[in-house]
Design an enzyme around this catalytic site. Sequence first.
Site, PDB file in Angstrom:
ATOM      1  N   ARG A 117      -5.238 -20.526  -0.745  1.00  0.00           N
ATOM      2  CA  ARG A 117      -4.183 -21.520  -0.723  1.00  0.00           C
ATOM      3  C   ARG A 117      -4.231 -22.382   0.544  1.00  0.00           C
ATOM      4  NH1 ARG A 117       0.967 -18.253  -2.918  1.00  0.00           N
ATOM      5  NH2 ARG A 117      -0.370 -16.610  -2.147  1.00  0.00           N
TER       6      ARG A 117
ATOM      7  N   GLU B  37       5.647  -2.872   1.416  1.00  0.00           N
ATOM      8  CA  GLU B  37       5.868  -4.317   1.332  1.00  0.00           C
ATOM      9  C   GLU B  37       7.333  -4.647   1.589  1.00  0.00           C
ATOM     10  OE1 GLU B  37       3.487  -6.571   0.129  1.00  0.00           O
ATOM     11  OE2 GLU B  37       1.918  -5.118  -0.359  1.00  0.00           O
TER      12      GLU B  37
ATOM     13  N   GLY C  60      -6.983 -13.141   1.450  1.00  0.00           N
ATOM     14  CA  GLY C  60      -6.022 -12.319   2.165  1.00  0.00           C
ATOM     15  C   GLY C  60      -6.765 -11.230   2.927  1.00  0.00           C
ATOM     16  N   THR C  61      -6.065 -10.126   3.183  1.00  0.00           N
ATOM     17  CA  THR C  61      -6.659  -9.025   3.931  1.00  0.00           C
ATOM     18  C   THR C  61      -7.967  -8.562   3.294  1.00  0.00           C
ATOM     19  OG1 THR C  61      -4.375  -8.326   4.144  1.00  0.00           O
ATOM     20  CG2 THR C  61      -6.046  -6.856   5.041  1.00  0.00           C
ATOM     21  N   VAL C  62      -7.946  -8.407   1.964  1.00  0.00           N
ATOM     22  CA  VAL C  62      -9.123  -7.865   1.292  1.00  0.00           C
ATOM     23  C   VAL C  62     -10.268  -8.878   1.266  1.00  0.00           C
ATOM     24  CG1 VAL C  62     -10.021  -6.932  -0.864  1.00  0.00           C
ATOM     25  CG2 VAL C  62      -7.743  -6.262  -0.086  1.00  0.00           C
ATOM     26  N   GLY C  63      -9.946 -10.129   0.931  1.00  0.00           N
ATOM     27  CA  GLY C  63     -10.977 -11.161   0.892  1.00  0.00           C
ATOM     28  C   GLY C  63     -11.671 -11.309   2.236  1.00  0.00           C
TER      29      GLY C  63
ATOM     30  N   ILE D 296     -11.977   5.055  -2.579  1.00  0.00           N
ATOM     31  CA  ILE D 296     -12.453   6.182  -3.366  1.00  0.00           C
ATOM     32  C   ILE D 296     -13.184   5.655  -4.600  1.00  0.00           C
ATOM     33  CG2 ILE D 296     -11.776   8.212  -4.706  1.00  0.00           C
ATOM     34  CD1 ILE D 296      -9.220   8.343  -3.055  1.00  0.00           C
TER      35      ILE D 296
ATOM     36  N   LYS E  18      -5.553  -4.460 -10.218  1.00  0.00           N
ATOM     37  CA  LYS E  18      -5.141  -3.359 -11.103  1.00  0.00           C
ATOM     38  C   LYS E  18      -4.216  -3.812 -12.214  1.00  0.00           C
ATOM     39  CE  LYS E  18      -4.072  -2.477  -7.095  1.00  0.00           C
ATOM     40  NZ  LYS E  18      -3.777  -2.080  -5.734  1.00  0.00           N
TER      41      LYS E  18
ATOM     42  N   LYS F  58      -2.732   1.873 -12.249  1.00  0.00           N
ATOM     43  CA  LYS F  58      -3.963   2.605 -11.959  1.00  0.00           C
ATOM     44  C   LYS F  58      -4.195   3.708 -12.988  1.00  0.00           C
ATOM     45  CE  LYS F  58      -3.388   1.567  -7.061  1.00  0.00           C
ATOM     46  NZ  LYS F  58      -2.736   2.068  -5.824  1.00  0.00           N
TER      47      LYS F  58
END
Lengths: 438, 438
Positions: A51, A197, A18-21, A143, A112, A212
């Site tokens: 996927r 979202e 996704g965005t992070v990958g 951070i 998380k 978190k």
Amino acid sequence: MSVSSSSSPLRLGIAGLGTVGAGVIRLLETNADLITARAGRPLKVVAVSARDRTRDRGVNVSGLRWYDNAVDLVTDPEVDVVVELIGGAEGPARALVEAALQAGKPVVTANKALLAIHGPALAQVSAEKSAPLLFEAAVAGGIPAIKTVREGLAADRLLRIGGILNGTCNYILTVMRETGKDFGSVLADAQQLGYAEADPSTDIDGLDAAHKLTILAGLAFGRPVAFDSVHVEGIRRIGAADLSFARKLGYRIKLLGLARVGDAGLEARVTPCLVPEDAPIAQVDGVFNAVVAEGAFAGRLMIEGRGAGAGPTASAVTADLIDIARGSHIPVWGVQVSDMQPVRACPLSAGKGAFYLRLRVEDRPGVIADITAVLRDCGVSLRSMLQPTPEKNDTAPHVPLVLVTHQTSEAAMQDAVTRIDQLDVVTDTPVMIRIETD
Amino acid sequence: MSVSSSSSPLRLGIAGLGTVGAGVIRLLETNADLITARAGRPLKVVAVSARDRTRDRGVNVSGLRWYDNAVDLVTDPEVDVVVELIGGAEGPARALVEAALQAGKPVVTANKALLAIHGPALAQVSAEKSAPLLFEAAVAGGIPAIKTVREGLAADRLLRIGGILNGTCNYILTVMRETGKDFGSVLADAQQLGYAEADPSTDIDGLDAAHKLTILAGLAFGRPVAFDSVHVEGIRRIGAADLSFARKLGYRIKLLGLARVGDAGLEARVTPCLVPEDAPIAQVDGVFNAVVAEGAFAGRLMIEGRGAGAGPTASAVTADLIDIARGSHIPVWGVQVSDMQPVRACPLSAGKGAFYLRLRVEDRPGVIADITAVLRDCGVSLRSMLQPTPEKNDTAPHVPLVLVTHQTSEAAMQDAVTRIDQLDVVTDTPVMIRIETD
């Protein structure tokens, strides 16, 4: 410096594109030279799992081995480290992380929920198999909050930990304050802008912040923290009026996660709070996150920065990978599992605090006397009261009434609110918000 | 997890038993249990060195071996790690650190001057002898700034680094703003309160901040940074009037260290700056420090906390010791010495910026025309001007005049200030302060 002298690449298998990958792959390409210098060896993606094989992600994955099942990354003999970016506390993410650790392969994850719920069990496997499990990106995005607590403050006894842990809520509260708009319309705008979202409940009901906080508290206190023991309230009930009254009283409203260990045990909660408008945390606006830690020796520390997004999250994931390449082998929770003494969860009702209470009441004489009588009977002492003059053309039979208490026991306050809610003159469910002044 | 499984103590030799040295001993005693759990083994002081054996330091050193010469700690076969808390870039501190590294013993130090001036040479010895050199306490006290930059942001290309790096200056500027008092009287108060040294020049002339900036820039950019290449200005020339004018213009004044690498090379400077009053760094007041880092992927990050004092500094020193006990072996500057490409120092005059200029001028017609003509001739464009109405009973023939420029080249501005200073109508040396808006 054995690890640094090795020049063979550290080979990565990434699950979840996704965005992070995609951000991690882009970061590894863009900063390849400096990452190699800092890691002491190149970091090289050799395999991926996601996927949809055909989707355009803006990064080239054509030369990489593809697995439809994420867990197959573990058995690929060329994968040295598994990067889990699927998300979710159960399902393929959990299966992959467990399998990788069982196989003795280091894992880096941004998950998380997984750490908050299964962190203690995963720490056990990580220790047994000597397979590091790192999760910097799981808390506060770019951070380095995990590293700060687990290593930077490792010498100190932390008294409390927490902060602004959800950027979506902070963005919504900031825009509500700045525009005077109500929750629903600001949420809709945030969804259009991609700051919330389509199903926003994990964020706005406080669950994401609670995940978190569970992780931070475990690290800060070296204790196993049960996610279920965290008291969680979201921001749905905060109205435009509350932002406006808070301002009149010299406060801002933030969704804070806060955990502390005292004689009564561990208190951990995610709740909207009034914070003094000149407090450092009050200045942290928009999608920014802030983590506050207070140690007996180090004093108070606050880190603020970008808590989400492809770039910050990829930076955190890749910093973990560099730590692994450098040979880092810190226990998951900063101490050995065997050293983690359980701690009793302290119910919120055992605590103390000052409170803001907004009521909607009938506009007739005697109402304030009824309400203050309840507070007196419950032993709650009033610090100030605000009853705005109705607008000239406002003929509504109900008016707002805002009360601010002195320090009182949470149990007494909850009792008082229940009884005030039952008064005939009170026409809506009271909105109670905690005041955090220190 | 080989290091953690070892239960033999890590044996420490501490040189320097001032506030910080005594603080480290106290911290190691107070938090012995949690430090042992986090380090995976006990940390045990076995030897110390200081000038005066009889002085009462509030901690018991009677059971420890005593060395009159600090460097003798190195040859003590029972000392595993040397902790240097003497201070100073030369003399016994430098001799001790060099000798320890040459002997292959890990060193932890709080010595900013030593690292700023001899850091590159010490990194060479550290690498050759595989002896770690850690210095978290050298920058920003209890704030884990070094770890954040060297490890937390290791994956990112940092665009700039800096912040409020001297608590004494920040305290003085904060009190000047809050009380309207002038520099000299606030400094005298700060000396009485112990927030400023008897000889305050290292702090108030910006050298201490420059030492810290040199270290941060070396870590952030992975380049050897020469301390001499940092442009340094202190706060002696800031008057109460400047704090007051800054407020009227919507700014606060902070002593900032800032470094960035651009096409023209490395620009590093310590200067008083006007910062917008709603900027996060403007809220960092009193003795607090703040470190700001900006990365291409991670975005902007700010950490604030206590930059000095026995507790915070001891926390940072001991966190480094825990890292060593855990087997950390990160190169001194985060990358191998051989990977540190030199970078050209970019002179301040090659930069751009906006400026605040306070003049003292004769109170007669035509003065402003003379001054604005100079600015025009130098190509400096004026954004705003402030000429306060003199007090009713103020018959002084000289009045203040404050000018704020648009973005302009530093060279043009310096030229303009030199020429304005030579005008007959300008009666005092102009005070020029940079404006940092981003």
